[in-house]
Design a protein around this motif. Structure first.
Motif, short mmCIF file in Angstrom:
data_model
loop_
_atom_site.label_atom_id
_atom_site.label_comp_id
_atom_site.label_asym_id
_atom_site.label_seq_id
_atom_site.Cartn_x
_atom_site.Cartn_y
_atom_site.Cartn_z
N PHE A 1 0.86 -1.18 0.00
CA PHE A 1 0.00 0.00 0.00
C PHE A 1 0.89 1.23 0.00
N LYS A 2 0.54 2.21 -0.82
CA LYS A 2 1.28 3.47 -0.87
C LYS A 2 0.27 4.61 -0.90
N GLY A 3 0.47 5.59 -0.04
CA GLY A 3 -0.40 6.76 -0.01
C GLY A 3 0.43 8.03 -0.05
N THR A 4 -0.03 9.03 -0.78
CA THR A 4 0.69 10.29 -0.92
C THR A 4 -0.29 11.45 -0.77
N GLY A 5 0.15 12.47 -0.06
CA GLY A 5 -0.63 13.70 0.06
C GLY A 5 0.22 14.88 -0.37
N GLY A 6 -0.44 15.93 -0.85
CA GLY A 6 0.30 17.10 -1.31
C GLY A 6 -0.54 18.35 -1.26
N MET A 7 0.05 19.43 -1.74
CA MET A 7 -0.61 20.73 -1.73
C MET A 7 -1.74 20.78 -2.75
N TYR A 8 -2.62 21.75 -2.57
CA TYR A 8 -3.75 22.00 -3.47
C TYR A 8 -4.63 20.77 -3.64
N GLY A 9 -4.88 20.11 -2.53
CA GLY A 9 -5.83 19.00 -2.52
C GLY A 9 -5.36 17.74 -3.20
N TYR A 10 -4.03 17.57 -3.32
CA TYR A 10 -3.53 16.36 -3.98
C TYR A 10 -3.53 15.18 -3.02
N GLY A 11 -4.00 14.04 -3.51
CA GLY A 11 -3.94 12.79 -2.77
C GLY A 11 -3.96 11.62 -3.72
#
Length: 692
Positions: free
Chosen positions: A161-171
């Motif tokens: 499983f890999k999860g990523t979050g970022g700026m401007y609502g990135y997921g």
């Protein structure tokens, strides 16, 4: 040539990697796995460890660190343009593939073709620069780009499983599973989803990717590999800016063109890509020294968008279904080898091009467009191409290669509107024909492509080579049948190209190498966009264009903790005796591009890796006439890091554009105005991976 299932297993893949300690393994040139050093072509490769450190969000993240390769995202988020040994453009000079199979038919090129691939979860990528080998036909003019989607199935069952979050609502999230299936089989599957609100207005995007693979050995003489790839993208489309102050002020507006916002009153301006492909690769080793590989496939493409670059903002919907077959045979002898076979495809295409709403345009060629259908037609496309590639070991150090390919392509066009009719708009001078709908017709093209190369290999880690390759690209269905009024009698011929190349490859160690290539490519009968006295654009065969340059790839490991890579390209692209542009240097073609990467893996902190990246893109002309001047280009810095805590847990993060530069990734002069596509601001991402 008897082979066992071990060739399909992860264990065999590991052994192959160990044998190729110095140089990576490539398959793109001949379809056969071999060290990239042995191949007399300019081939750039990126493997899984570096891809994981890049933390790919967009196509540019995957490719722009390779020598002479430049991908730029458009206003539709996952839309892109490509520049490899050419100016950045939307023309069919590139053959986009996934797992060795084209992602689109040659007659229906979409310059966003990498959006069809599952690039976000790529296992590795290869770029063969210049005209393709005998295995490749139309569109393989400037490069062949292959995205490898899946690894071989693992020997024991694993999950990730890999999860990523970022700026401007990135997921984004990735689920992956692999393992054995019975005594002689194995599987791999993943699914990847991402969402972004976008840093600009009206750039929200959603994308889904899925891959599946099943390997099966049938005795010692047969092996099957079934691969399913699918992707679905829905992204809002922002426009470019006409006023450069919107770039320097970091405007988040979707456009500064009133017509764009007028369109939003009637339709949600989006681009949608749908793609699926199912392939079955059957490898047979029943005959001594002969491998027979047969790969039938079924493919589906759909491309929907609002043409924001057109003043009337029409809507395009093109749907294609393809049945194809790749047949390749490799005969190995003491004196060398012969690779021969054929490719064939049948594609059914349906296209509609609609004016969804009434609109009054302004500025250059102002007119009133009424809602209605502009084009509605079907095309049945057939292609077949036999080929042969020969390698002769002239001595233990010299190898001569030659190839020949014959392509036959046929379009059977059916107009679903009135034959030889027009779509009209109202201007200040009255009614004006804008678009022309030709009557039913059939068009066919054929071409013979010769290839030749000579390699001198004083040892297993060095190759000095010279190469010649002829390439071509047929006119696209949209250029043949989506015609502008006033050019009803214009016919298009295929473009042909000749690539001449000299190169040197030297690998000293896994991360210490030099890869040099100098090339000269001429393209005859260049299909060029011209502007008439009324300001309308049209396409016709022009004169020739000449493309020449140098590409440098190099790496050096200072010690186990520090290493660097450099990718640099110089290119000069010009028209040659063109009826309008003469010998002008071509627009949107920077002379210099570069990428430098510094890697740090401290021994004091096992499992940690940090990479600092510098990107340079030089200046370029706004227009082919050289009337609007030059854009300055841009420079960027990125930071990327990962930390593997143990066999199960890994953390990763990156910051793109760390200095938050304001810049345009594309700048051109067209339709009487200057367009700037803004580059991304500083963007930060953070993620976690867990494997069990």
């Amino acid at each position: 040539m008897k082979k066992h299932l071990l060739l399909l297993s992860a264990a065999a893949a590991a052994l192959l990697a160990e044998e190729a300690t110095l140089a990576p393994v490539s398959v793109v040139a001949t379809g056969v796995e071999e060290s990239v050093v042995e191949q007399p072509e300019a081939i750039a490769i990126k493997e899984k460890p570096e891809i994981e450190l890049d933390q790919v969000v967009f196509q540019k993240d995957l490719f722009n660190s390779l020598p002479g390769v430049r991908i730029e995202q458009t206003g539709s988020v996952f839309g892109h343009m490509t520049a490899i040994r050419m100016p950045i453009n939307t023309g069919p000079y590139y053959l986009f593939m996934q797992d060795g199979i084209p992602v689109q038919s040659s007659g229906f090129f979409n310059h966003n073709g990498l959006a069809y691939t599952t690039f976000g979860t790529a296992e590795s990528v290869e770029v063969l620069k210049g005209a393709g080998t005998a295995l490749y036909g139309s569109d393989a003019v400037a490069a062949v780009i292959d995205v490898h989607s899946t690894p071989a199935p693992s020997e024991k069952r694993t999950f990730l499983f890999k999860g990523t979050g970022g700026m401007y609502g990135y997921g984004s999230g990735l689920l992956e599973a692999s393992g054995p299936a019975g005594e002689e089989g194995g599987y791999f599957a993943n699914v990847h989803y991402l969402h972004s609100d976008g840093w600009r207005d009206h750039t929200q995007a959603d994308r889904l990717e899925a891959n599946g693979r099943y390997d099966l050995a049938i005795g010692d003489a047969n092996a099957l590999k079934i691969i399913l790839n699918a992707s679905k993208t829905e992204a809002q489309q922002a426009d470019s800016f006409n006023d450069y102050a919107n770039i320097t002020d970091r405007s988040k507006a979707a456009s500064d063109d009133p017509n764009y916002f007028k369109a939003l009153e009637y339709v949600d301006v989006k681009r949608k890509f749908d793609y699926a492909r199912l392939s079955l690769e059957w490898s047979n080793f029943s005959f001594e020294n002969l491998d027979i590989v047969t790969t039938p496939y079924l493919r589906y493409n759909r491309n929907r968008y609002i043409a924001t670059w057109q003043p009337n903002l029409p809507a395009n919907d093109n749907e294609l279904t393809t049945l194809g077959l790749l047949q390749r045979n490799t005969y190995q002898a003491d004196w060398g080898r012969v690779i021969f076979g054929f490719d064939t495809e049948y594609t059914r295409s349906s296209l509609t091009y609609d004016q969804k709403f009434d609109i009054q345009t302004s500025g250059w060629s102002a007119a009133y467009y009424q809602a209605g259908t502009i084009y509605d037609y079907d095309v049945d496309y057939f292609a077949i191409a036999p080929y042969a590639h020969l390698e002769w070991n002239m001595s233990d150090k010299v190898v001569f290669s030659a190839g020949l390919r014959y392509d036959y392509n046929k379009f059977d066009y059916t107009n679903n509107l009135e034959d030889d009719s027009y779509y009209y708009a109202l201007t200040s001078k009255g009614q004006k024909a804008i678009y022309y709908r030709p009557g039913d017709r059939t068009d066919s093209f054929n071409h013979v492509s010769p290839k030749a190369s000579l390699s001198f290999m004083p040892d297993a880690t060095t190759n000095l080579y010279i190469r010649y390759a002829n390439g071509f690209r047929i006119p696209q269905a949209s250029r043949l049948y989506s015609m502008k009024a006033g050019y009803e009698t214009v016919t298009l011929d295929p473009e042909t190209s000749d690539t001449y190349e000299i190169g040197l490859k030297k690998f000293f160690a896994r991360h210490t190498f030099v890869d040099l290539a100098a090339y000269y490519m001429n393209i005859d009968d260049t299909i060029t966009r011209y502007k008439n006295d009324n300001g309308d654009y049209y396409y016709a065969n022009g004169g020739s264009s000449i493309h020449e340059g140098v590409e440098v790839g190099a790496g050096y490991a200072f010690n186990p903790s520090w290493r660097f890579k450099i990718a640099y390209a110089y290119g000069y692209h010009r028209y040659d005796n063109d009826p309008k542009y003469g010998d002008n240097e071509m627009a949107q073609a920077p002379n210099h591009t570069g990428n430098i990467r510094l890697f740090w893996t401290p021994w004091q902190f096992p499992g940690f890796e940090l990479m600092a990246e510098y990107i340079y893109v030089g200046s370029w002309w706004f227009d082919d006439d050289h009337e609007a001047g030059k854009y300055k280009g841009y420079q960027l810095g990125n930071l990327k890091a990962s930390y593997r805590y143990d066999d199960h847990l890994k953390l990763f993060a990156k910051i793109d554009n760390v200095t938050d530069n304001e810049y345009a990734v594309m700048a051109r002069y067209a339709y009487g105005k200057t367009d700037y596509t803004p580059g991304d601001p500083a963007l930060a991402y953070l993620g976690v991976e867990y494997r069990w």
